[in-house]
Write a protein that holds these residues in place. Structure first.
Motif, PDB file in Angstrom:
ATOM      1  N   PHE A  82       0.831  -1.204   0.000  1.00 43.32           N
ATOM      2  CA  PHE A  82       0.000   0.000   0.000  1.00 43.32           C
ATOM      3  C   PHE A  82       0.865   1.253   0.000  1.00 43.32           C
ATOM      4  CE2 PHE A  82      -3.560  -2.610   1.942  1.00 43.32           C
ATOM      5  CZ  PHE A  82      -4.355  -2.520   0.821  1.00 43.32           C
ATOM      6  N   ALA A  83       1.884   1.283   0.873  1.00 35.97           N
ATOM      7  CA  ALA A  83       2.755   2.453   0.954  1.00 35.97           C
ATOM      8  C   ALA A  83       3.479   2.689  -0.370  1.00 35.97           C
ATOM      9  CB  ALA A  83       3.746   2.277   2.092  1.00 35.97           C
ATOM     10  N   SER A  84       3.906   1.602  -1.028  1.00 34.02           N
ATOM     11  CA  SER A  84       4.603   1.737  -2.310  1.00 34.02           C
ATOM     12  C   SER A  84       3.669   2.266  -3.398  1.00 34.02           C
ATOM     13  CB  SER A  84       5.187   0.382  -2.718  1.00 34.02           C
ATOM     14  OG  SER A  84       5.801   0.464  -3.996  1.00 34.02           O
ATOM     15  N   ALA A  85       2.426   1.771  -3.440  1.00 30.90           N
ATOM     16  CA  ALA A  85       1.472   2.229  -4.446  1.00 30.90           C
ATOM     17  C   ALA A  85       1.084   3.686  -4.227  1.00 30.90           C
ATOM     18  CB  ALA A  85       0.237   1.339  -4.437  1.00 30.90           C
ATOM     19  N   VAL A  86       0.875   4.075  -2.965  1.00 24.34           N
ATOM     20  CA  VAL A  86       0.517   5.459  -2.672  1.00 24.34           C
ATOM     21  C   VAL A  86       1.667   6.399  -3.018  1.00 24.34           C
ATOM     22  CG1 VAL A  86      -0.024   7.060  -0.800  1.00 24.34           C
ATOM     23  CG2 VAL A  86      -1.198   4.859  -0.943  1.00 24.34           C
ATOM     24  N   LYS A  87       2.888   5.942  -2.827  1.00 23.50           N
ATOM     25  CA  LYS A  87       4.041   6.755  -3.204  1.00 23.50           C
ATOM     26  C   LYS A  87       4.025   7.056  -4.703  1.00 23.50           C
ATOM     27  CE  LYS A  87       9.062   6.941  -2.704  1.00 23.50           C
ATOM     28  NZ  LYS A  87      10.269   6.204  -2.227  1.00 23.50           N
ATOM     29  N   THR A  88       3.628   6.069  -5.502  1.00 18.68           N
ATOM     30  CA  THR A  88       3.510   6.288  -6.952  1.00 18.68           C
ATOM     31  C   THR A  88       2.374   7.254  -7.276  1.00 18.68           C
ATOM     32  OG1 THR A  88       4.351   4.046  -7.316  1.00 18.68           O
ATOM     33  CG2 THR A  88       3.248   5.115  -9.162  1.00 18.68           C
ATOM     34  N   LEU A  89       1.250   7.139  -6.565  1.00 24.80           N
ATOM     35  CA  LEU A  89       0.128   8.058  -6.791  1.00 24.80           C
ATOM     36  C   LEU A  89       0.488   9.486  -6.409  1.00 24.80           C
ATOM     37  CD1 LEU A  89      -2.834   5.864  -5.465  1.00 24.80           C
ATOM     38  CD2 LEU A  89      -2.397   6.485  -7.845  1.00 24.80           C
ATOM     39  N   VAL A  90       1.203   9.657  -5.313  1.00 25.40           N
ATOM     40  CA  VAL A  90       1.624  10.996  -4.895  1.00 25.40           C
ATOM     41  C   VAL A  90       2.591  11.587  -5.907  1.00 25.40           C
ATOM     42  CG1 VAL A  90       2.879  12.286  -3.129  1.00 25.40           C
ATOM     43  CG2 VAL A  90       1.184  10.573  -2.453  1.00 25.40           C
ATOM     44  N   ALA A  91       3.433  10.728  -6.480  1.00 27.27           N
ATOM     45  CA  ALA A  91       4.395  11.219  -7.471  1.00 27.27           C
ATOM     46  C   ALA A  91       3.716  11.742  -8.731  1.00 27.27           C
ATOM     47  CB  ALA A  91       5.373  10.096  -7.838  1.00 27.27           C
ATOM     48  N   GLN A  92       2.477  11.336  -9.003  1.00 25.03           N
ATOM     49  CA  GLN A  92       1.743  11.858 -10.150  1.00 25.03           C
ATOM     50  C   GLN A  92       1.386  13.328  -9.979  1.00 25.03           C
ATOM     51  OE1 GLN A  92      -1.652   9.303 -10.698  1.00 25.03           O
ATOM     52  NE2 GLN A  92      -0.388   7.487 -11.193  1.00 25.03           N
ATOM     53  N   ASP A  93       1.420  13.815  -8.749  1.00 30.04           N
ATOM     54  CA  ASP A  93       1.236  15.238  -8.431  1.00 30.04           C
ATOM     55  C   ASP A  93      -0.081  15.782  -8.976  1.00 30.04           C
ATOM     56  OD1 ASP A  93       1.892  17.554  -7.203  1.00 30.04           O
ATOM     57  OD2 ASP A  93       3.174  18.314  -8.818  1.00 30.04           O
ATOM     58  N   THR A  94      -1.148  15.039  -8.734  1.00 26.90           N
ATOM     59  CA  THR A  94      -2.477  15.496  -9.111  1.00 26.90           C
ATOM     60  C   THR A  94      -3.348  15.558  -7.877  1.00 26.90           C
ATOM     61  OG1 THR A  94      -4.444  14.994 -10.421  1.00 26.90           O
ATOM     62  CG2 THR A  94      -3.099  13.124  -9.712  1.00 26.90           C
ATOM     63  N   ALA A  95      -4.113  16.640  -7.759  1.00 27.12           N
ATOM     64  CA  ALA A  95      -4.950  16.844  -6.580  1.00 27.12           C
ATOM     65  C   ALA A  95      -6.372  16.379  -6.792  1.00 27.12           C
ATOM     66  CB  ALA A  95      -4.953  18.321  -6.195  1.00 27.12           C
ATOM     67  N   ASP A  96      -6.664  15.759  -7.933  1.00 28.39           N
ATOM     68  CA  ASP A  96      -8.021  15.309  -8.233  1.00 28.39           C
ATOM     69  C   ASP A  96      -8.210  13.867  -7.783  1.00 28.39           C
ATOM     70  OD1 ASP A  96      -8.496  17.760  -9.420  1.00 28.39           O
ATOM     71  OD2 ASP A  96      -7.779  17.053 -11.389  1.00 28.39           O
ATOM     72  N   ALA A  97      -9.410  13.584  -7.305  1.00 28.01           N
ATOM     73  CA  ALA A  97      -9.749  12.208  -6.960  1.00 28.01           C
ATOM     74  C   ALA A  97      -9.874  11.382  -8.233  1.00 28.01           C
ATOM     75  CB  ALA A  97     -11.049  12.161  -6.170  1.00 28.01           C
ATOM     76  N   GLN A  98      -9.507  10.135  -8.160  1.00 29.24           N
ATOM     77  CA  GLN A  98      -9.540   9.287  -9.341  1.00 29.24           C
ATOM     78  C   GLN A  98      -9.796   7.846  -8.923  1.00 29.24           C
ATOM     79  OE1 GLN A  98      -5.656   8.548 -11.181  1.00 29.24           O
ATOM     80  NE2 GLN A  98      -4.689   9.710  -9.497  1.00 29.24           N
ATOM     81  N   LEU A  99     -10.391   7.118  -9.866  1.00 27.36           N
ATOM     82  CA  LEU A  99     -10.594   5.692  -9.666  1.00 27.36           C
ATOM     83  C   LEU A  99      -9.344   4.946 -10.103  1.00 27.36           C
ATOM     84  CD1 LEU A  99     -14.243   5.327 -10.994  1.00 27.36           C
ATOM     85  CD2 LEU A  99     -13.499   5.360  -8.615  1.00 27.36           C
ATOM     86  N   VAL A 100      -8.957   3.947  -9.315  1.00 30.04           N
ATOM     87  CA  VAL A 100      -7.751   3.157  -9.600  1.00 30.04           C
ATOM     88  C   VAL A 100      -8.206   1.752  -9.966  1.00 30.04           C
ATOM     89  CG1 VAL A 100      -5.528   2.361  -8.739  1.00 30.04           C
ATOM     90  CG2 VAL A 100      -6.468   4.534  -7.942  1.00 30.04           C
ATOM     91  N   PRO A 101      -8.191   1.429 -11.269  1.00 31.16           N
ATOM     92  CA  PRO A 101      -8.669   0.097 -11.658  1.00 31.16           C
ATOM     93  C   PRO A 101      -7.739  -1.027 -11.258  1.00 31.16           C
ATOM     94  CG  PRO A 101      -7.806   1.286 -13.555  1.00 31.16           C
ATOM     95  CD  PRO A 101      -7.824   2.276 -12.426  1.00 31.16           C
ATOM     96  N   ASP A 102      -6.423  -0.776 -11.243  1.00 37.34           N
ATOM     97  CA  ASP A 102      -5.449  -1.823 -10.894  1.00 37.34           C
ATOM     98  C   ASP A 102      -4.378  -1.206 -10.012  1.00 37.34           C
ATOM     99  OD1 ASP A 102      -3.880  -4.028 -10.665  1.00 37.34           O
ATOM    100  OD2 ASP A 102      -3.270  -4.127 -12.778  1.00 37.34           O
TER     101      ASP A 102
END
Length: 462
Positions: free
Chosen positions: A81-101
Motif C-alpha cells: 500500500f505504501a509503495s502504491a501510494v508513493k507512486t500516486l503521490v508522485a503523479q502530483d495530481t490533486a483530483d480524486a480518481q478511480l484506480v482500476p489496478d
C-alpha cells in the motif's frame, strides 16, 4: 390496498448529508492527536458514504486501516500500500480518481500480487493537499474500496471531506512538531544537566566493597582426629551438642584391635615358653660345641619375647584409644553422623572439632576475581540466610596468603573476622550467609567500573 413505505426526498437527503459532513469536520478538528484523527477518517467516514474498507497513508507511512485497531506496518500487504501510494503521490495530481489496478503501481512483483489479491471492487483515490505549503504539495491520501459503483456526487463528498481532514491533519502536525521541538530542547537541557550531575557524582568517595559467601565458624577449636587406622563405629553425642571435658565423643570399631591384642598375647606366651625351654637347656649345662649355640638361641628368644611384649603393649594402648573423649568443655562440631559411621579412617584424619562455648568468628571465602585491598581491622558485615534483616558486625583478623579450592571447586582466599563485642546474641556455629568486606576509599567511577576495566585489560592486554 398495498401499503408503501414513504421515501426520504432529495432535500432531506441533502440536509442529512450536509449535517453529517459538518459533524465529521467538527470531530476531525477536535481530534487530540494524529492517531485519533486517522482512526476517525477510516472508520467514521462511513456515516457519510458507505464503503467496504479505507486505508490512510501519509508521508509514505501507513497510519490507519478501517476495522483494525493497530495495523501491522511491517506486513507485505501494507508495505505494498505504501509503495502504491508513493507512486500516486508522485503523479502530483490533486483530483480524486478511480484506480482500476492498484497492483500495477508497485515496483516489485510480490507487492503487485498482494494488492491484486486484495482489490475486489472499485477503488477510489482521494489525495490530501497541503494548502499552506507552496506549490500545493501532496501529503498523502485516502484509498477507499467498495463493491458498488462510485457515483460522482459521492466522489465529490469525499473530496470535500478530505479537505477538512487535511486541514485538521496540518494543524495537528504543526502542533506535534512544535511540541516535539520543545521536548527535544527540554530533553537536551535535561540531558546536559544530568550529564554534569553524573560526572560530578562519579568523583564521590565511597568504600570499595566485595561480597563473599561466609559462615559462622569456631575460633581456635581443638581438632579431634582418628586415633588409629580403622572404622568409626558410632557417635556418643549429636552434632553441635555441648560436652564436658572427658565426655565420650565417638567409638572406633574394636574388632581388628581386639583380635590383634588376643593374637599378640598368645604370641607373647609362645615366645616366653620357648625362652624358658632354651634357658632350662642352658642351665642344664650343655657341653661341647652346643654351648655356644644354646647361648645364642637364648639371646634371640629373649629379644623375641621383648618384641612380642612390645606388640602386645601397643595393641593394649590402641584398645584404650577406642573410646575418644572430649579434650575440653565446649561444643562438638561435625557434620551428619551418617557420613562418618562405617567410614574407614586414617590415623590423624579429622573427625570433629571441639570449640569453646561463645567463641565464634566469621569465615569468608573471597573469590579471586572479587579480591580487593583491605587490612586487618577492616569492617565486615554479614547477612545470615536465616536472619537477613539483622546483620552481624565484625572486623578482619587475617587473610590466607594463597587462594585454596573451595568445596564448590572455585579458588578463594580464606578471611577470618572477629565478631564485635556488642553482639547481643552470638550466632550458632555453622550458619551461612553472605558477607560484605569494606576496603579502601575509592571514587564512585572506580567502584562501578573496576570489574569492566579489569576484564578489558585482561582481554586487550593493556
Amino acid at each position: 390496498m398495498t401499503y408503501k413505505e414513504p421515501l426520504i426526498d432529495v432535500a432531506e437527503r441533502q440536509v442529512l448529508g450536509l449535517s453529517t459532513l459538518l459533524q465529521l469536520g467538527q470531530e476531525a478538528r477536535s481530534a487530540k492527536d494524529i492517531q485519533s484523527l486517522a482512526f476517525l477518517v477510516v472508520n467514521e467516514s462511513q456515516r457519510l458514504v458507505a464503503y467496504d474498507q479505507a486505508i490512510l497513508v501519509m508521508d509514505s507511512k501507513l497510519l490507519a486501516v478501517s476495522g483494525l485497531a493497530q495495523p501491522d506496518r511491517h506486513s507485505d500487504l501494507f508495505r505494498a500500500f505504501a509503495s502504491a501510494v508513493k507512486t500516486l503521490v508522485a503523479q502530483d495530481t490533486a483530483d480524486a480518481q478511480l484506480v482500476p489496478d492498484l497492483g500495477a503501481l508497485c515496483q516489485t512483483d510480490e507487492h503487485c500480487q498482494a494488492l491484486r489479491s486484495w482489490q475486489s471492487g472499485e477503488l477510489l483515490w482521494v489525495p490530501w493537499v497541503c494548502a499552506a505549503r507552496q506549490e500545493q504539495q501532496l501529503l498523502g491520501g485516502l484509498l477507499i474500496q467498495r463493491s458498488g459503483y462510485w457515483a460522482e456526487h459521492e466522489q465529490a463528498l469525499f473530496v470535500t471531506l478530505s479537505e477538512v481532514y487535511a486541514h485538521a491533519y496540518q494543524g495537528l502536525s504543526r502542533a506535534s512538531s512544535l511540541l516535539g521541538w520543545r521536548r527535544r530542547l527540554a530533553s537536551r537541557w535535561l540531558g546536559l544537566t544530568a550529564a554534569v550531575l553524573v560526572f560530578a557524582v562519579m568523583f564521590l568517595p565511597v568504600p570499595l566493597t566485595a561480597l563473599a559467601p561466609a559462615e559462622v565458624a569456631a575460633r581456635d577449636p581443638i581438632l579431634v582426629s582418628a586415633p588409629y587406622d580403622g572404622v568409626l563405629a558410632k557417635f556418643a553425642v549429636p552434632p553441635n551438642a555441648p560436652v564436658k571435658k572427658g565426655d565420650l565423643l565417638f567409638t572406633m570399631d574394636d574388632t581388628d584391635v581386639r583380635n590383634s591384642t588376643v593374637i599378640a598375647a598368645r604370641a607373647v606366651a609362645v615366645a616366653e615358653a620357648d625362652y624358658q625351654r632354651a634357658l632350662k637347656q642352658r642351665l642344664a649345662g650343655a657341653a661341647g660345641p652346643d654351648v655356644n649355640q644354646v647361648k645364642a638361641q637364648v639371646a634371640l628368644l629373649q629379644e623375641e619375647v621383648q618384641r612380642k611384649r612390645a606388640e602386645l603393649q601397643y595393641n593394649q594402648e590402641l584398645m584404650q584409644r577406642i573410646q575418644v573423649r572430649a579434650p575440653m568443655d565446649g561444643i562438638a562440631i561435625y557434620s551428619d553422623p551418617n557420613d562418618w559411621v562405617g567410614k574407614p579412617l586414617r590415623i590423624g584424619e579429622r573427625v570433629m572439632q571441639v570449640a569453646a562455648t561463645g567463641n565464634a568468628e566469621l569465615l569468608l571465602h573471597l573469590a579471586v576475581g572479587d579480591a580487593i585491598t583491605f587490612a586487618p581491622g577492616s569492617r565486615v558485615v554479614m547477612f545470615l540466610n536465616v536472619s537477613p534483616l539483622r546483620p552481624l558486625e565484625a572486623t578482619v583478623r587475617y587473610t590466607s596468603f594463597e587462594a585454596t579450592p573451595t568445596p564448590e571447586g572455585a579458588l578463594a582466599y580464606s578471611v577470618r573476622a572477629a565478631l564485635v563485642d556488642d553482639v547481643q546474641a552470638l550466632p550458632r556455629i555453622g550458619l551461612k550467609g553472605t558477607a560484605r568486606i569494606h576496603g579502601e576509599q575509592v571514587s564512585l567511577f572506580y567502584y562501578l567500573f573496576r570489574k569492566p576495566i579489569s576484564a578489558l585489560r585482561r582481554t586487550l592486554g593493556l
